[in-house]
Scaffold this active site. Structure first.
Site, mmCIF file in Angstrom:
data_model
loop_
_atom_site.group_PDB
_atom_site.id
_atom_site.type_symbol
_atom_site.label_atom_id
_atom_site.label_comp_id
_atom_site.label_asym_id
_atom_site.label_seq_id
_atom_site.Cartn_x
_atom_site.Cartn_y
_atom_site.Cartn_z
ATOM 1 N N CYS A 77 0.836 -1.199 0.000
ATOM 2 C CA CYS A 77 0.000 0.000 0.000
ATOM 3 C C CYS A 77 0.874 1.254 0.000
ATOM 4 O O CYS A 77 1.568 1.529 -0.973
ATOM 5 C CB CYS A 77 -1.008 -0.052 1.150
ATOM 6 S SG CYS A 77 -2.337 1.163 0.978
ATOM 7 N N HIS A 177 -3.667 -5.037 -0.147
ATOM 8 C CA HIS A 177 -3.203 -5.580 1.137
ATOM 9 C C HIS A 177 -3.279 -7.105 1.093
ATOM 10 O O HIS A 177 -4.357 -7.675 1.290
ATOM 11 C CB HIS A 177 -4.085 -5.069 2.276
ATOM 12 C CG HIS A 177 -3.885 -3.629 2.588
ATOM 13 N ND1 HIS A 177 -2.990 -3.193 3.539
ATOM 14 C CD2 HIS A 177 -4.454 -2.513 2.065
ATOM 15 C CE1 HIS A 177 -3.018 -1.871 3.602
ATOM 16 N NE2 HIS A 177 -3.899 -1.433 2.713
ATOM 17 N N GLU A 179 -2.347 -9.160 3.282
ATOM 18 C CA GLU A 179 -2.692 -9.661 4.620
ATOM 19 C C GLU A 179 -4.178 -9.559 4.912
ATOM 20 O O GLU A 179 -4.659 -10.154 5.873
ATOM 21 C CB GLU A 179 -1.879 -8.919 5.698
ATOM 22 C CG GLU A 179 -2.350 -7.523 6.044
ATOM 23 C CD GLU A 179 -1.958 -6.423 5.063
ATOM 24 O OE1 GLU A 179 -2.155 -5.247 5.407
ATOM 25 O OE2 GLU A 179 -1.469 -6.725 3.948
#
Length: 198
Positions: A77, A177, A179
Site C-alpha cells: 500500500c 493488502h 494480509e
C-alpha cells in the site's frame, strides 16, 4: 527472518500474523541492526505520503542501503507509493526514488478512497503474483503509483486502470493488502517467502 519495518504508520500486527500463519519467521522492528541482519524487509503502511516520509527519515539510509544491496523487499500500500519519486498528495516531499515516477490522485468521478475487493489484471510475468491471475484482492487507497519505467506487473480497473503491483529486481510491492485478502493474499506472501529462499 523477515523484518516488518515499524515506522508508526499502520497496523503491523495483521501483516506479522499473516506471515506467521504461513509459517514464516517475521518480526516487527524499527531497530537498524535487526533490519541489517534480516533476510528480507517488508514496508507496510497506510496514511499520507509526506507523513510516512518524515517518519521514515531515521531509517532511510538503512532501508535504501539494504534494498540497493539486493535484499528482498516487499512494499504494501503506502509502502509501494513511497518507493516513487514524489506524490501529488504531498507536493515538495521526496520519496525514496527507487522507482522513478509519481503518485497521483484517483481521478474525479470515481469514489475515493478505492476501498474493497478488486480483480488483478496481470500484465507481466511475476514471481510474487504467480497463481494470482483473476484473483480478487483488498484495496484501500486514494492515490496510486504511476511509474515512469517498465516495472508494473499488475493493474486493477477502477474506472481507470491503476498500478496494483510492481517488480524490479529485488523490489516487490503491492497497492493491495495481501494480509487482508484471504487465501489469495496468503499465496502472495508465500510467493515472497519463496523469493527470499531462492
Amino acid at each position: 527472518m523477515i523484518a516488518i519495518i515499524d515506522y508508526g504508520s499502520g497496523n503491523l500486527r495483521s501483516i506479522a500474523n499473516a506471515f506467521r500463519k504461513i509459517g514464516a519467521d517475521a518480526l516487527v522492528t524499527s531497530d537498524p541492526q535487526i533490519l541489517e541482519a534480516a533476510d528480507a524487509l517488508v514496508l507496510p503502511g497506510v496514511g499520507a505520503f509526506g507523513s510516512a516520509m518524515a517518519k521514515l527519515e531515521g531509517l532511510r539510509e538503512t532501508l535504501l542501503g539494504n534494498i540497493m544491496d539486493g535484499k528482498p523487499f516487499l512494499g504494501i500500500c503506502l509502502g509501494l507509493q513511497v518507493l516513487l519519486s514524489e506524490s501529488q498528495e504531498s507536493p515538495g516531499v521526496h520519496g525514496l526514488d527507487l522507482i522513478p515516477g509519481r503518485v497521483i490522485r484517483i481521478p474525479p468521478g470515481n469514489k475515493v478512497p478505492h476501498m474493497g475487493w478488486n480483480q488483478l489484471i496481470i500484465v507481466e510475468d511475476s514471481q510474487l503474483l504467480e497463481g494470482a491471475e483473476d484473483e480478487y484482492f483488498y484495496f484501500v487507497h486514494s492515490y496510486y503509483a504511476e511509474p515512469s519505467n517498465d516495472v508494473v506487473v499488475a493493474r486493477t480497473d477502477y474506472g481507470v486502470e491503476m498500478t496494483a503491483a510492481i517488480e524490479s529486481d529485488n523490489i516487490h510491492a503491492t497497492q493491495f493488502h495481501p494480509e487482508k485478502s484471504g487465501e489469495a493474499g496468503l499465496d502472495v506472501l508465500r510467493n515472497f517467502v519463496e523469493i527470499i529462499r531462492a
